[in-house]
Design an enzyme around this catalytic site. Structure first.
Site, PDB file in Angstrom:
ATOM      1  N   LYS A 116       0.828  -1.214   0.000  1.00 47.55           N
ATOM      2  CA  LYS A 116       0.000   0.000   0.000  1.00 47.55           C
ATOM      3  C   LYS A 116       0.854   1.253   0.000  1.00 47.55           C
ATOM      4  O   LYS A 116       0.458   2.275  -0.560  1.00 47.55           O
ATOM      5  CB  LYS A 116      -0.964  -0.001   1.189  1.00 47.55           C
ATOM      6  CG  LYS A 116      -2.095  -0.992   0.999  1.00 47.55           C
ATOM      7  CD  LYS A 116      -3.324  -0.628   1.793  1.00 47.55           C
ATOM      8  CE  LYS A 116      -4.459  -1.576   1.452  1.00 47.55           C
ATOM      9  NZ  LYS A 116      -5.557  -1.518   2.406  1.00 47.55           N
ATOM     10  N   LYS A 198      -3.776 -10.828  -6.754  1.00 49.18           N
ATOM     11  CA  LYS A 198      -5.098 -11.185  -6.203  1.00 49.18           C
ATOM     12  C   LYS A 198      -6.172 -10.221  -6.715  1.00 49.18           C
ATOM     13  O   LYS A 198      -5.879  -9.070  -7.032  1.00 49.18           O
ATOM     14  CB  LYS A 198      -5.059 -11.223  -4.669  1.00 49.18           C
ATOM     15  CG  LYS A 198      -5.064  -9.883  -4.008  1.00 49.18           C
ATOM     16  CD  LYS A 198      -5.484  -9.983  -2.539  1.00 49.18           C
ATOM     17  CE  LYS A 198      -5.713  -8.568  -2.035  1.00 49.18           C
ATOM     18  NZ  LYS A 198      -6.313  -8.378  -0.790  1.00 49.18           N
ATOM     19  N   LYS A 201     -10.584  -5.189  -4.411  1.00 52.19           N
ATOM     20  CA  LYS A 201     -11.619  -4.179  -4.622  1.00 52.19           C
ATOM     21  C   LYS A 201     -11.032  -2.807  -4.927  1.00 52.19           C
ATOM     22  O   LYS A 201     -11.727  -1.934  -5.413  1.00 52.19           O
ATOM     23  CB  LYS A 201     -12.619  -4.131  -3.468  1.00 52.19           C
ATOM     24  CG  LYS A 201     -12.057  -4.074  -2.062  1.00 52.19           C
ATOM     25  CD  LYS A 201     -13.202  -4.047  -1.049  1.00 52.19           C
ATOM     26  CE  LYS A 201     -12.965  -4.837   0.213  1.00 52.19           C
ATOM     27  NZ  LYS A 201     -11.712  -4.646   0.908  1.00 52.19           N
TER      28      LYS A 201
END
Ligand code: TYM
Length: 334
Positions: A116, A198, A201
């Protein structure tokens, strides 16, 4: 007769984006089967989402939609405690205490933090760094035995155990030691366009990701375009054939069929047929969920009743642990 205490479960999902097929197959789908056997707490982890900038109105909308989706996926609010994390202040309160029992070095090694911060280089804030301590608070407040999560969250449950161990080592048995609970199939649903990553969202590539509430025609279009390989053989080999193996896993979880059975079913048939079949299985799995979510979402008073009752129940349990912790560390009782 003495009542046997049920084991307790806690899990959560961040309303940081619309729910995906990954969040469903890796998490929620498995939760609904646990309600009779366990004492279940499921939260909407809204406090975690602001570690990345959010549009306030979107966050509110997504939080309520996610709550409606939890219920539509089979989480009966009469049998499961469904609550919004920010409604239970004990999460922030224990989060702070645990920040002081979590080491800089441990947090620096977290994969999610590294990923992130690479994606949000202009906003590497302290919350993003201490995220695992807040997640540990989420789990430890409820004295959870099991934490059902997908593969990517295993490291966070492990650091939670390390923090709990450290705290218990100093003050005695304050926290129950939680175990991660990872499904055999569906624990890692990959992107349809880049199957080495992966399905997420917050992915910018909309074609790689199938959303829980997406229209059937859009779902079918995405499966038709899904990345495969040049072998033209439906065979399970995640390293060699990540795209096809991912589709096989999705198909397996949606239909309940085994991998060998799927290999036989598509023996000698092309990828075109196979991708259509996977798309249709997903459409049929998600159709009732979408319809039910829309129905529940229209009933604002019902949803409000659910999250209020959830917050009350969760607060009662969480505050018990928090009081114990405050006493142990030496805070004066009010
Ligand atoms: P989050 O919001 O990223 O994901 C929610 C759950 O869905 C699973 N998941 C997947 N499983 C399989 N394949 C995928 N592609 C996929 N994408 C997501 C995740 O593993 C997770 O179980 N930090 C957590 C939220 C959280 C939490 C908690 C979880 C906050 N506090 C306490 C458990 C206990 C997170 O970001 O999950």
């Amino acid at each position: 007769m003495e009542e046997v205490q049920k084991k307790r479960i806690l899990s959560g999902i961040q309303p940081s984006g619309d729910l995906t097929l990954g969040s469903y197959l890796g998490a929620i789908k498995n939760w609904s089967a646990l309600a009779d056997e366990y004492d279940c707490y499921y939260m909407l982890a809204d406090m975690h989402t602001i570690t990345v900038r959010q549009v306030p109105a979107d966050l509110r909308r997504r939080t309520l939609t996610q709550l409606a989706a939890y219920i539509a996926c089979g989480l009966d609010p009469e049998k499961n405690v469904l609550f919004i994390q920010s409604h239970v202040p004990a999460h922030a309160q224990l989060g702070w205490v645990l920040d002081c029992y979590t080491m800089f070095g441990e947090l620096s090694r977290m994969t999610q933090f590294k990923d992130k911060s690479a994606k949000n280089a202009d906003n590497i804030n302290a919350g993003l760094f201490t995220y695992p301590a807040l997640m540990a608070a989420d789990i430890l407040l409820y004295q959870a035995d099991l934490v059902p999560v997908g593969e990517d969250q295993k490291q966070h449950v492990e650091i939670c155990r390390d923090i709990a161990n450290r705290f218990n080592g100093i003050y005695g048995e304050v926290f129950k030691m939680p175990e991660p609970y990872i499904p055999k199939m569906g624990a890692r649903v990959m992107s349809l366009t880049s199957p080495e990553n992966k399905m997420s969202k917050s992915d910018k590539d909309q074609n790689g990701c199938v959303y829980l509430l997406e229209k059937p025609e859009d779902i079918m279009r995405k499966f038709k375009k899904a990345v495969t390989d040049s072998e033209a053989c439906v065979r399970f080999a995640p390293q060699e054939k990540p795209g096809v193996s991912n589709l096989m896993q999705i198909y397996a979880v949606c239909t309940g069929k085994g991998i060998a059975e799927i290999e036989r079913e598509f023996d000698g048939r092309g990828y075109g047929d196979f991708k259509m079949a996977v798309g249709e299985a997903v459409v049929e799995t998600l159709r009732p969920i979408r319809e039910e979510t829309e129905r529940i979402l229209a009933d604002k008073a019902y949803l409000e009743g659910v999250y209020r009752a959830g917050a009350e129940h969760a607060s009662y349990v969480a505050n018990k642990t928090l009081r114990k912790v405050y006493k142990k560390v030496g805070f004066v009782e009010r």
